[in-house]
Design an enzyme around this catalytic site. Structure first.
Site, PDB file in Angstrom:
ATOM      1  N   GLY A 197     -11.244   9.592 -20.793  1.00 60.71           N
ATOM      2  CA  GLY A 197     -10.890   8.891 -22.018  1.00 60.71           C
ATOM      3  C   GLY A 197     -10.300   7.539 -21.696  1.00 60.71           C
ATOM      4  N   ASP A 224      -5.278   8.414 -34.024  1.00 60.15           N
ATOM      5  CA  ASP A 224      -6.623   8.363 -33.440  1.00 60.15           C
ATOM      6  C   ASP A 224      -7.402   9.632 -33.777  1.00 60.15           C
ATOM      7  OD1 ASP A 224      -8.661   7.057 -32.102  1.00 60.15           O
ATOM      8  OD2 ASP A 224      -8.095   7.838 -30.129  1.00 60.15           O
ATOM      9  N   TYR A 275      -5.718  24.892 -21.061  1.00 60.86           N
ATOM     10  CA  TYR A 275      -7.164  24.771 -20.852  1.00 60.86           C
ATOM     11  C   TYR A 275      -7.872  25.615 -21.908  1.00 60.86           C
ATOM     12  CZ  TYR A 275     -11.817  25.653 -18.984  1.00 60.86           C
ATOM     13  OH  TYR A 275     -13.169  25.777 -18.847  1.00 60.86           O
ATOM     14  N   LEU A 301     -13.246  17.517 -16.394  1.00 61.10           N
ATOM     15  CA  LEU A 301     -13.711  17.981 -17.701  1.00 61.10           C
ATOM     16  C   LEU A 301     -14.184  16.829 -18.571  1.00 61.10           C
ATOM     17  CD1 LEU A 301     -10.859  20.561 -18.475  1.00 61.10           C
ATOM     18  CD2 LEU A 301     -13.208  21.083 -17.786  1.00 61.10           C
ATOM     19  N   GLY A 302     -13.592  15.648 -18.380  1.00 61.05           N
ATOM     20  CA  GLY A 302     -13.957  14.510 -19.208  1.00 61.05           C
ATOM     21  C   GLY A 302     -13.071  13.326 -18.898  1.00 61.05           C
TER      22      GLY A 302
END
Length: 607
Positions: free
Chosen positions: A27, A148, A103, A24-25
Site C-alpha cells: 500500500g 480512506d 491475519y 500479502l500486499g
C-alpha cells in the site's frame, strides 16, 4: 540496506519473534507480510514501513513513522470490534515501526473481488455496507475519522461456519485522525489525504475530516460494489477530484433498491447527506425487507457461488512467439441492534451480476433473427457465444469498429490470429434491456482487462428479439484488438507456461520466462522469472521493427522507469519486448519490463 529492499523479504525475523513467510500486499505506506509468531506459534500479519527513496527517508521519515503509530493506536482503540481488523501490537525494528495485526485467512478485498467476479447484487452490497457502517460509527464515537474508505480497504473472508464472504472487515487506519483531540496531522498542508475518486467534496476543497465525509466515501464504495466502477472514475486523479466537486455521479444502472441510498450518501452538501442512523435503517430494509421488522437471513452452507466452478479454458498457445527483446513493480462500546448483527453476519452468499462495454454490436438490419442465429443473420453465429471463445471479426468496410462485423470462431485460439475473445456476459431480463444496457455494462465489466493491455477495445454482441432465449438471455462482452488481431487468449484464459505468439497478449504485471529471443512464456510471479511487465510505450511511426528493437529499452527506461514501481535502480533495469503485430497494425506499441541488471532471475517477493 533500505527497508523494502530484497534483503527485507522472506525468511527475515522481525524483533526476534516474527518470521516473514511471504508478502500479502502493498500500500501507500509499505508492505503487509504474513508472518509466523515464533513465541505463540500462530500466524499474524505485519505491516512494514517502506522508504524506497533514501531522500524520502530523510525528509518524510518522522511524519510516516508517526502516522504508523497513529494507525496502530486508532485501530487498537477499536480492538474487538467484529468488523475491524484487530491490531495486536506496534513495535520497532531497526529504527522503524512494524504493526502486528490479525491475519484474516482467505480474505479478498472488495476491489479485487468485484474486478474479478463482477458487481454484487444490491442486497449483498447493502449487507457489506451495514458492516462497514457499523465499524465507522464505532470509530466516530471515539472521534476517529477513517478518511480512506474505499473498496481496497474492505476485506471479505469466510466466517466461522465456512460461509464464503460471511465476514466483513474494515482495515487500514493509516491516515485516520482524531480532529477533536488536537492530534497532529502528518501530511503537508497542501496535500490531499485519501483516494481521489472517493474523497468527499468538502475534503477536496479543504474542509476538515468529519463523519459525513466518511459516509460520502462509503457511498462511493457501495456504488463501486454494484456498478463495478466508482461514481467519479476518470482518466486522471485531477479529473476525479474535479468531478467529485462539480459533477453528479454517473447514473447507477445495477443498484436496484440501493440507488436511493447511494444518491443520499453522495449528496454534495454534507448537511443534506444521509446520516449514519438513516443509512443503517435504509440498508437493513434492503437486506431483509419482510414486513416492518428485520428477519435473520439463512444461508445454505452447502451451496457455493457460481464462480467457484472451474471454467473451461482454451488450449494453451504452443506456437513459437513472434516477439523479440531489445539486444541490449478500551473502546466505548455501542449497542448494536440484534437485527443488525443478524443481517451483517448472516452470511448471504454473494449474488454477483455480470455487466459491461463501450461499443455495441447490434444487428441493425430488419432481420429479426432466428433460433439458429441468436445475434441475427448479419453476425452469422449459429450458436451462442461461450466464455473464452476466440473470435474473428470480418468488418463490412475497411475500418475496424465500423458497421456490424460477421463473426466466426477460432477453436484453438491461435491458428487463425483471433481478433478478440469473449470475456464476460451481461445477464438481461429482456432483449430490449440487453440492447439498452449491454453497451454500458460490458464496458465496465471488461475495464480491468482492457487497462492491463496495450491496444484493445470492448465490444458487446447483442441478441435479437427472436434469438434472445437461444443466446441464453444475455449479451456477450468481447475484448477486441483495437487496430489488429490479439493473436491468442487474453487475461485469465491464458495458461501458465504458454508461449506468447505476439506482444499483443502481454499485460501489466505478467511475469515472463524468456527462453530465447523468440520463445517467451507466461509464468507465475510467485516463482522464479526473468522479467515482469510494467507497462507500455509507443515508438515513432517512422521506425522499422529492427530499429525499434535497438531503441525500445531506452524508451522504456524513460517512459516506464522501474524505480517508479519500487524497484531499486542499483539492482534492476528496464527491458522491453517488441512484436511484429504492432508494426503491421501501425501502432508501434512496445511492452516495457523490469529485469535484474546482472541477468539473474527474479523471485516472488519482488515489489
Amino acid at each position: 540496506m533500505p527497508s523494502g529492499s530484497p534483503t527485507s523479504g522472506v525468511g527475515r525475523v522481525i524483533a526476534g519473534r516474527y518470521l516473514l513467510l511471504h508478502r500479502l500486499g502493498s500500500g501507500g505506506m509499505g508492505h503487509v507480510w504474513l508472518a509466523h509468531d515464533q513465541r505463540l506459534a500462530c500466524e499474524v500479519a505485519l505491516k512494514e514501513i517502506v522508504f524506497r527513496d533514501p531522500a524520502e527517508a530523510g525528509h518524510e521519515r518522522e511524519a510516516r513513522v508517526a502516522r504508523a503509530r497513529a494507525e496502530a493506536r486508532h485501530a487498537a482503540g477499536l480492538r474487538g470490534h467484529p468488523h475491524v481488523v484487530t491490531v495486536h501490537d506496534v513495535l520497532e525494528h531497526e529504527g522503524l515501526p512494524w504493526i502486528v495485526m490479525e491475519y484474516v485467512a482467505g480474505a479478498v478485498d472488495l476491489r479485487d473481488l468485484v474486478a474479478r467476479r463482477g458487481p454484487l447484487a444490491p442486497a449483498e452490497c447493502a449487507r457489506t455496507g451495514l458492516a462497514v457502517l457499523d465499524a465507522l460509527t464505532a470509530g466516530h464515537e471515539r472521534g476517529v475519522m477513517h478518511r480512506d474508505v474505499k473498496p481496497a480497504n474492505i476485506l471479505l473472508a469466510p466466517d466461522r461456519t465456512g460461509a464464503p464472504y460471511g465476514r466483513i472487515l474494515l482495515t487500514d487506519y493509516g491516515i485516520s485522525v482524531q480532529p477533536d483531540a488536537g492530534e497532529t496531522r502528518y501530511t503537508l498542508a497542501s496535500a490531499l489525504v485519501g483516494t481521489s475518486g472517493y474523497l468527499a467534496p468538502e475534503r477536496v476543497t479543504g474542509g476538515p475530516p468529519t463523519p459525513a465525509a466518511d459516509l460520502f466515501s462509503l457511498g462511493c464504495t457501495l456504488y463501486y460494489g454494484v456498478e463495478g466502477h466508482g461514481p467519479f472514475d476518470r482518466e486522471s486523479h485531477l479529473a476525479e477530484l474535479t468531478a467529485v466537486v462539480t459533477e453528479e455521479p454517473r447514473p447507477a444502472v445495477g443498484a436496484g433498491a440501493l440507488e436511493p441510498v447511494l444518491r443520499a450518501l453522495l449528496a454534495k452538501d454534507p448537511a443534506q447527506r444521509m446520516t449514519a442512523a438513516q443509512a443503517e435503517a435504509a440498508l437493513a430494509r434492503i437486506v431483509a425487507p419482510q414486513g416492518d421488522g428485520y428477519v435473520r437471513t439463512q444461508t445454505d452452507l452447502g451451496s457455493r457461488p457460481h464462480w467457484n466452478e472451474a471454467s473451461a479454458l482454451p488450449p494453451a498457445a504452443a506456437a513459437a512467439p513472434v516477439v523479440a527483446p531489445s539486444p541490449e513493480p478500551g473502546r466505548r462500546r455501542r449497542t448494536r441492534p440484534r437485527a443488525l448483527q443478524a443481517l451483517v453476519s448472516g452470511g448471504l452468499g454473494l449474488a454477483l451480476a455480470l455487466g459491461g462495454v463501450w461499443y455495441a454490436l447490434a444487428d441493425r438490419t430488419t432481420d429479426d433473427g432466428t433460433d439458429a442465429a441468436p445475434y441475427g443473420n448479419t453476425v452469422g453465429l449459429a450458436a451462442p457465444l461461450k466464455a473464452g471463445d476466440c473470435v474473428l471479426a470480418d468488418w463490412p468496410g475497411a475500418a475496424r469498429f465500423t458497421g456490424t462485423p460477421r463473426l466466426s470462431l477460432d477453436p484453438t485460439c491461435r491458428d487463425k490470429a483471433p481478433d478478440g475473445q469473449v470475456m464476460a456476459f451481461f445477464e438481461a431480463a429482456s432483449a430490449e434491456q440487453a440492447r439498452t444496457l449491454g453497451q454500458a455494462r460490458c464496458e465496465e465489466l471488461t475495464r480491468e482487462v482492457r487497462e492491463r493491455l496495450a491496444d484493445v477495445r470492448s465490444f458487446a454482441v447483442l441478441p435479437t428479439q427472436a434469438g434472445f432465449e437461444t443466446a441464453g438471455r444475455r449479451a456477450a462482452c468481447l475484448v477486441l484488438g483495437a487496430h489488429g488481431p490479439v493473436y491468442g487468449p487474453l487475461a485469465g484464459h491464458r495458461r501458465p507456461g504458454s508461449a506468447f505468439t505476439d506482444t499483443a497478449t502481454m499485460q501489466k504485471r505478467d511475469c515472463l520466462d524468456a527462453r530465447s529471443n523468440r520463445d517467451v512464456r507466461l509464468v507465475s510471479c510467485e516463482g522464479r522469472h526473468d522479467e515482469q511487465v510494467l507497462g507500455f510505450t509507443r515508438l515513432d511511426a517512422g521506425l522499422t521493427l529492427a530499429q525499434a528493437r535497438t531503441r525500445s529499452d531506452t524508451a522504456c527506461a524513460r517512459d516506464v522507469p522501474p524505480a517508479d514501481y519500487g524497484f531499486d535502480p542499483s539492482v534492476y533495469e528496464a527491458g522491453s519486448w517488441t512484436g511484429e503485430g504492432s508494426w503491421k497494425s501501425g501502432t508501434h506499441f512496445v511492452v516495457c519490463t523490469v529485469r535484474k541488471q546482472n541477468g539473474g532471475t527474479m523471485e516472488g517477493d519482488e515489489p
